[in-house]
Design a protein around this motif. Structure first.
Motif, PDB file in Angstrom:
ATOM      1  N   ALA A 187       0.855  -1.187   0.000  1.00  0.00           N
ATOM      2  CA  ALA A 187       0.000   0.000   0.000  1.00  0.00           C
ATOM      3  C   ALA A 187       0.888   1.234   0.000  1.00  0.00           C
ATOM      4  N   LEU A 188       0.660   2.140  -0.932  1.00  0.00           N
ATOM      5  CA  LEU A 188       1.414   3.388  -1.021  1.00  0.00           C
ATOM      6  C   LEU A 188       0.552   4.528  -0.510  1.00  0.00           C
ATOM      7  N   VAL A 189       1.115   5.349   0.378  1.00  0.00           N
ATOM      8  CA  VAL A 189       0.402   6.513   0.902  1.00  0.00           C
ATOM      9  C   VAL A 189       0.995   7.768   0.278  1.00  0.00           C
ATOM     10  N   VAL A 190       0.151   8.538  -0.409  1.00  0.00           N
ATOM     11  CA  VAL A 190       0.594   9.800  -1.001  1.00  0.00           C
ATOM     12  C   VAL A 190      -0.074  10.941  -0.252  1.00  0.00           C
ATOM     13  N   SER A 205       2.646   4.032   9.337  1.00  0.00           N
ATOM     14  CA  SER A 205       3.193   3.318   8.178  1.00  0.00           C
ATOM     15  C   SER A 205       4.371   2.443   8.591  1.00  0.00           C
ATOM     16  N   ASP A 206       4.627   1.408   7.808  1.00  0.00           N
ATOM     17  CA  ASP A 206       5.732   0.499   8.103  1.00  0.00           C
ATOM     18  C   ASP A 206       7.078   1.099   7.731  1.00  0.00           C
ATOM     19  N   LYS A 207       7.071   1.938   6.702  1.00  0.00           N
ATOM     20  CA  LYS A 207       8.326   2.524   6.254  1.00  0.00           C
ATOM     21  C   LYS A 207       8.032   3.797   5.460  1.00  0.00           C
ATOM     22  N   ILE A 208       8.970   4.754   5.538  1.00  0.00           N
ATOM     23  CA  ILE A 208       8.874   5.971   4.737  1.00  0.00           C
ATOM     24  C   ILE A 208       9.861   5.857   3.587  1.00  0.00           C
ATOM     25  N   LEU A 209       9.354   6.060   2.376  1.00  0.00           N
ATOM     26  CA  LEU A 209      10.194   5.971   1.184  1.00  0.00           C
ATOM     27  C   LEU A 209      10.263   7.322   0.484  1.00  0.00           C
ATOM     28  N   SER A 210      11.426   7.612  -0.094  1.00  0.00           N
ATOM     29  CA  SER A 210      11.623   8.876  -0.790  1.00  0.00           C
ATOM     30  C   SER A 210      12.128   8.639  -2.201  1.00  0.00           C
ATOM     31  N   ILE A 211      11.749   9.536  -3.083  1.00  0.00           N
ATOM     32  CA  ILE A 211      12.235   9.522  -4.463  1.00  0.00           C
ATOM     33  C   ILE A 211      13.424  10.479  -4.539  1.00  0.00           C
ATOM     34  N   PRO A 212      14.600  10.017  -4.957  1.00  0.00           N
ATOM     35  CA  PRO A 212      15.764  10.907  -5.024  1.00  0.00           C
ATOM     36  C   PRO A 212      15.520  12.056  -5.997  1.00  0.00           C
ATOM     37  N   LEU A 213      15.716  13.280  -5.525  1.00  0.00           N
ATOM     38  CA  LEU A 213      15.526  14.467  -6.364  1.00  0.00           C
ATOM     39  C   LEU A 213      16.884  15.042  -6.734  1.00  0.00           C
ATOM     40  N   GLN A 214      17.047  15.392  -7.989  1.00  0.00           N
ATOM     41  CA  GLN A 214      18.342  15.856  -8.477  1.00  0.00           C
ATOM     42  C   GLN A 214      18.371  17.356  -8.750  1.00  0.00           C
ATOM     43  N   GLY A 215      17.207  17.989  -8.775  1.00  0.00           N
ATOM     44  CA  GLY A 215      17.150  19.412  -9.081  1.00  0.00           C
ATOM     45  C   GLY A 215      17.097  20.282  -7.839  1.00  0.00           C
ATOM     46  N   ARG A 216      16.744  21.548  -8.030  1.00  0.00           N
ATOM     47  CA  ARG A 216      16.701  22.506  -6.926  1.00  0.00           C
ATOM     48  C   ARG A 216      15.337  22.553  -6.250  1.00  0.00           C
ATOM     49  N   VAL A 217      14.290  22.111  -6.945  1.00  0.00           N
ATOM     50  CA  VAL A 217      12.966  22.067  -6.326  1.00  0.00           C
ATOM     51  C   VAL A 217      12.919  20.861  -5.397  1.00  0.00           C
ATOM     52  N   ASN A 218      12.362  21.060  -4.190  1.00  0.00           N
ATOM     53  CA  ASN A 218      12.474  20.013  -3.165  1.00  0.00           C
ATOM     54  C   ASN A 218      11.265  19.094  -3.062  1.00  0.00           C
ATOM     55  N   SER A 219      10.348  19.153  -4.019  1.00  0.00           N
ATOM     56  CA  SER A 219       9.185  18.259  -3.940  1.00  0.00           C
ATOM     57  C   SER A 219       8.579  18.051  -5.318  1.00  0.00           C
ATOM     58  N   LEU A 220       7.777  16.987  -5.421  1.00  0.00           N
ATOM     59  CA  LEU A 220       7.061  16.656  -6.644  1.00  0.00           C
ATOM     60  C   LEU A 220       5.564  16.781  -6.411  1.00  0.00           C
ATOM     61  N   ASN A 221       4.833  17.056  -7.462  1.00  0.00           N
ATOM     62  CA  ASN A 221       3.382  17.004  -7.403  1.00  0.00           C
ATOM     63  C   ASN A 221       2.943  15.621  -6.934  1.00  0.00           C
ATOM     64  N   ALA A 222       1.850  15.557  -6.151  1.00  0.00           N
ATOM     65  CA  ALA A 222       1.406  14.295  -5.545  1.00  0.00           C
ATOM     66  C   ALA A 222       1.179  13.202  -6.579  1.00  0.00           C
ATOM     67  N   VAL A 224       2.392  13.008  -9.613  1.00  0.00           N
ATOM     68  CA  VAL A 224       3.663  12.668 -10.271  1.00  0.00           C
ATOM     69  C   VAL A 224       4.470  11.733  -9.375  1.00  0.00           C
ATOM     70  N   ALA A 225       4.531  12.064  -8.083  1.00  0.00           N
ATOM     71  CA  ALA A 225       5.253  11.209  -7.134  1.00  0.00           C
ATOM     72  C   ALA A 225       4.656   9.808  -7.103  1.00  0.00           C
ATOM     73  N   LEU A 226       3.324   9.741  -7.101  1.00  0.00           N
ATOM     74  CA  LEU A 226       2.683   8.426  -7.106  1.00  0.00           C
ATOM     75  C   LEU A 226       3.013   7.676  -8.382  1.00  0.00           C
ATOM     76  N   GLY A 227       3.022   8.386  -9.516  1.00  0.00           N
ATOM     77  CA  GLY A 227       3.337   7.734 -10.784  1.00  0.00           C
ATOM     78  C   GLY A 227       4.700   7.070 -10.760  1.00  0.00           C
ATOM     79  N   ILE A 228       5.683   7.780 -10.232  1.00  0.00           N
ATOM     80  CA  ILE A 228       7.030   7.225 -10.146  1.00  0.00           C
ATOM     81  C   ILE A 228       7.045   6.013  -9.217  1.00  0.00           C
TER      82      ILE A 228
END
Length: 240
Positions: A187-190, A205-222, A224-228
């Motif tokens: 189960a993914l929580v967005v 939640s059992d674990k917190i997961l993050s998507i590595p970001l390479q740019g200067r903006v510190n977050s993704l649209n909800a 978009v993050a779910l899509g990845i």
């Protein structure tokens, strides 16, 4: 409830959901004529009207010459989603924690359906609901994905965990999502557009997961993050 637009109405006609009537612009040709033929096959009443009538009925202003009238959206029970997995060994559910924007919810439903999720869970308060706009934005995916509306999201998480699901919150500061094994029930929580996943939800939640970001903006649209994240689950399960 109204479903507007050629793609959204076309997807609705593929389901067994009851449709009261279709309102189609007079002189229908092309894809509108195809929708009319499909409606006739299912014995759905069709009313041909002038475009100005459709403009008056439309809530999205993007009816594209067709509006379907149905009963209000019928939500599923979470237990039904859990029990009717597409893959008995690999359940996949998406939970929305404070998604208030209808555009994000519509996009989330589209991502979840395309990624093969069994269903999406939204809370009764502090969240967008499935409306005509959400159905349209989802490009018809809302007609194919099961959506459960629960009184308490954290109790839903506890129920999922009791049924063998590993619950992952998508949030900054967590472990690398690309190092995780997503075999089994997932189960993914967005989180919401501004606040992200709430503190108590992260704790549950059992674990917190993050998507590595390479740019200067510190977050993704909800969505978009779910899509990845959702397609990392798909990729992982396909063994690629």
């Amino acid at each position: 409830m109204k479903t507007e637009g050629r793609n959204a109405v076309g997807e609705l006609l593929k389901t067994n959901k009851p449709i009261d009537k279709l309102m189609i612009e007079k002189g229908a040709q092309g894809s509108l004529a195809i929708l009319f033929a499909e409606a006739r096959k299912k014995n759905i009443r069709v009313q041909f009207v002038d475009r100005k009538v459709l403009d008056k009925e439309s809530e999205t202003r993007r009816h594209q010459g067709v509006i379907a009238f149905t009963t209000d959206y019928e939500y599923f029970d979470l237990d039904e989603i859990i029990e009717n997995k597409k893959d008995p060994e690999n359940g996949f559910i998406v939970l929305c924690d404070g998604i208030e924007d209808v555009h994000n919810l519509g996009s989330i439903l589209r991502v979840a359906e395309c990624a093969g999720a069994d269903g999406v869970v939204i809370p009764k308060s502090g969240s967008a609901s499935v409306t005509e706009s959400v159905v349209r934005i989802s490009a018809g995916a809302a007609e194919h994905i099961k959506v459960a509306k629960v009184a308490n999201l954290n109790q839903a998480i506890e129920k999922l965990q009791a049924n063998g699901y590993w619950v992952y919150a998508l949030e900054a500061g967590g472990e690398d999502i690309y190092a995780e094994n997503f075999k089994g029930h997932v189960a993914l929580v967005v989180g919401g557009e501004d606040s992200g996943v709430k503190r108590l939800t992260k704790e549950k939640s059992d674990k917190i997961l993050s998507i590595p970001l390479q740019g200067r903006v510190n977050s993704l649209n909800a969505s978009v993050a779910l899509g990845i994240a959702a397609y990392e689950v798909v990729r992982n399960r396909l063994g690629r």
